[in-house]
Design an enzyme around this catalytic site. Structure first.
Site, short mmCIF file in Angstrom:
data_model
loop_
_atom_site.label_atom_id
_atom_site.label_comp_id
_atom_site.label_asym_id
_atom_site.label_seq_id
_atom_site.Cartn_x
_atom_site.Cartn_y
_atom_site.Cartn_z
N HIS A 44 0.83 -1.21 0.00
CA HIS A 44 0.00 0.00 0.00
C HIS A 44 0.86 1.26 0.00
CE1 HIS A 44 -3.60 -2.39 0.64
NE2 HIS A 44 -4.31 -1.29 0.52
N LYS A 109 -10.02 -7.72 7.95
CA LYS A 109 -10.70 -8.05 9.21
C LYS A 109 -10.69 -6.84 10.15
CE LYS A 109 -6.92 -10.15 11.87
NZ LYS A 109 -6.67 -9.56 13.19
#
Lengths: 206, 289
Positions: A44, A109
């Site tokens: 990222h 999550k």
């Protein structure tokens, strides 16, 4: 059809349009088919840096899925090792920039911050939970894996997965729905009791 | 060079320690302890949320698949925490204890296709050490001539939610309850509930956190030997489950399958409280040499 709802289950195959995403609601159980890209912290950071330098991303993310996972190495003869989701919150600072590029589905999550939730609404995208700690189960739905970028990052490299029936639950939809907040409210003060039967104080199996 | 063994002293070979650690790393990451599985099954049976129940069914399915197909239970095969109880009549020979443990971790993680997650420098370059070394090792000298190793592969998602608070003694049980509940509620789905909640109370700051870590290795369903602490564990478990966080935070009546409290005497001015959360994949494996 990218989204097919039948018998309480939703089948989803990318690429997705705004209209596809509009059909997904917090709490929906979805099974994914087709291509999923993996990326976590280090990938990222590089992708967002590339965008800042006006360089192209390693893959066209328009309408696509990114899954936050760093799998274990595959045993010989296997496609991939254990492959469950990592904590999404750590990717919050990078997420809006990717949503603005047309990313439509994110799987991880745990909860997301308010900035990400607003970016999901603004860009008509969704965030789903895969079951954390169910890496062996999820591994079985992954039929192929190719490292397509940042190979030097090892487990954190960007991989292209082909999946069949990869399960996930919509946590944040494009209407501002948040399963984690709603679920907690719905089940507050309804505990499973704390009177767990005490077992003999045996040692854990040697 | 040969050393003469003194009577009453038992020798343990460094190579045997390395081999055993390697084996424990592989078993711990693939086979969930029976007591944890029993706790998860009970959670599945008592869960009031249909979505929460579905999550628990898939978690239990994952346990079976991991064992049957030798795929790690979770891709985060953790920081390798190794707890060693060394009998005071044991003499370690043939090498350095820490070197032997790390050799075992390296072998276990490499040959077991486990994920290497350790970076060498914590705030600078963060380059992966590639074999999950070094382990975090806690040694304790105990009576006798046994050598006991417990390997706890500790995932980052739950470890990152740890908390230590030194409270005023007057806060008592109420203060402890508040810290535990706030830690779990704020952690949400990050530590992968349903959890095993480790709570350390007392000691000094660093010892309190070690108590919390030891608490997560206690078998699920086994309560404290002290009746008052055992009652507090039951009370806290009910309160934790009343939060509604539920399995994977989708909402539900099982946020934890156990609250284990370990206590130690403390200073007149202090009430240290440490919370160490363990995910539903509460992995650990012990062996005695």
């Amino acid at each position: 059809m990218p989204i097919v709802k039948k018998d309480g289950e939703t089948r989803a195959t990318p690429p997705f349009t705004d209209e596809d995403i509009a059909q997904l609601r917090a709490g929906d159980h979805v099974r994914f088919y087709g291509t999923i890209y993996t990326a976590r912290d280090a990938a990222h950071r590089r992708m967002v840096q590339a965008l800042q330098e006006r360089k192209p991303l390693p893959m066209d993310i328009r309408g696509q899925i990114i899954y936050y996972v760093g799998p274990t190495p595959a045993r010989p003869g296997r496609v991939i090792g254990s492959a469950g989701p990592t904590t999404s919150m750590r990717l919050d600072p990078f997420t809006p920039a990717l949503l603005e590029q047309g990313l439509k589905v994110i799987i991880g999550k745990g909860g997301r911050g308010s900035v990400v939730k607003k970016a999901l609404q603004d860009n008509k995208a969704v965030y789903l939970l895969a079951i954390g700690g169910a890496g062996a189960l999820l591994s079985g739905t992954i039929k192929s894996m190719d490292v397509i970028a940042y190979e030097d990052l090892g487990t954190e490299s960007i991989k292209k997965l082909e999946v069949e029936g990869f399960p996930a639950i919509v946590a944040c939809d494009m209407y501002g729905g948040d399963l984690l907040l709603a679920g907690k409210e719905a089940y507050r003060d309804q505990p499973a009791l704390g009177d767990y039967v005490s077992v003999p104080p045996a040692e854990k199996a040697g | 060079m040969t050393t003469e063994t003194k009577p009453g002293v038992r020798e343990v070979q460094a190579d045997d320690i390395a081999a055993k650690v390697a084996e424990l790393c592989q078993t711990a990451t693939h086979v969930l302890p029976e007591d944890v599985v029993a706790g998860l099954k009970r959670a599945e049976q008592t869960e009031k949320s249909p979505l929460g129940k579905q999550v628990l069914i898939e978690i239990l399915e994952n346990v079976d698949i991991a064992k049957r197909e030798m795929i790690p239970l979770c891709q985060d095969t953790g920081t390798t925490v190794v707890m060693v109880d060394i009998g005071q009549d044991v003499h370690i020979v043939g090498g350095d204890l820490h070197e032997a443990i790390n050799r075992g971790v390296s072998k276990g993680y490499t040959e077991g296709y486990l994920r290497a997650s350790m970076v060498a420098h914590p705030f600078s370059s963060r380059v992966n050490t590639k074999d999950n070394t070094p382990a975090v090792v806690h040694t304790e000298i105990v009576p006798g001539d046994e050598f006991r190793i417990t390997v706890v592969p500790k995932g980052g998602g739950c470890e990152n939610m740890s908390r230590l608070q030194i409270m005023l003694p007057s806060r008592g049980k109420e203060g402890i309850t508040e810290v535990v509940l706030r830690t779990i509620e704020e952690s949400g789905g990050n530590p992968c509930p349903p959890l095993v909640v480790g709570v350390g109370v007392g000691g000094s700051s660093e010892y309190c956190m070690l108590l919390a870590k030891k608490a997560i290795t206690r078998p699920v369903g086994q309560q404290s030997d002290d009746p008052e602490t055992a009652e507090f564990e039951r009370e806290l478990l009910t309160k934790v489950n009343a939060l509604g966080v539920g399995p994977q935070a989708v909402g539900g009546s099982n946020t934890a399958i156990a609250v284990n409290i370990e206590t130690y005497p403390t200073h007149i001015t202090s009430l240290p409280v440490a919370v160490n959360l363990q995910c539903h994949s509460a992995r650990s494996k012990s062996a005695t040499l």
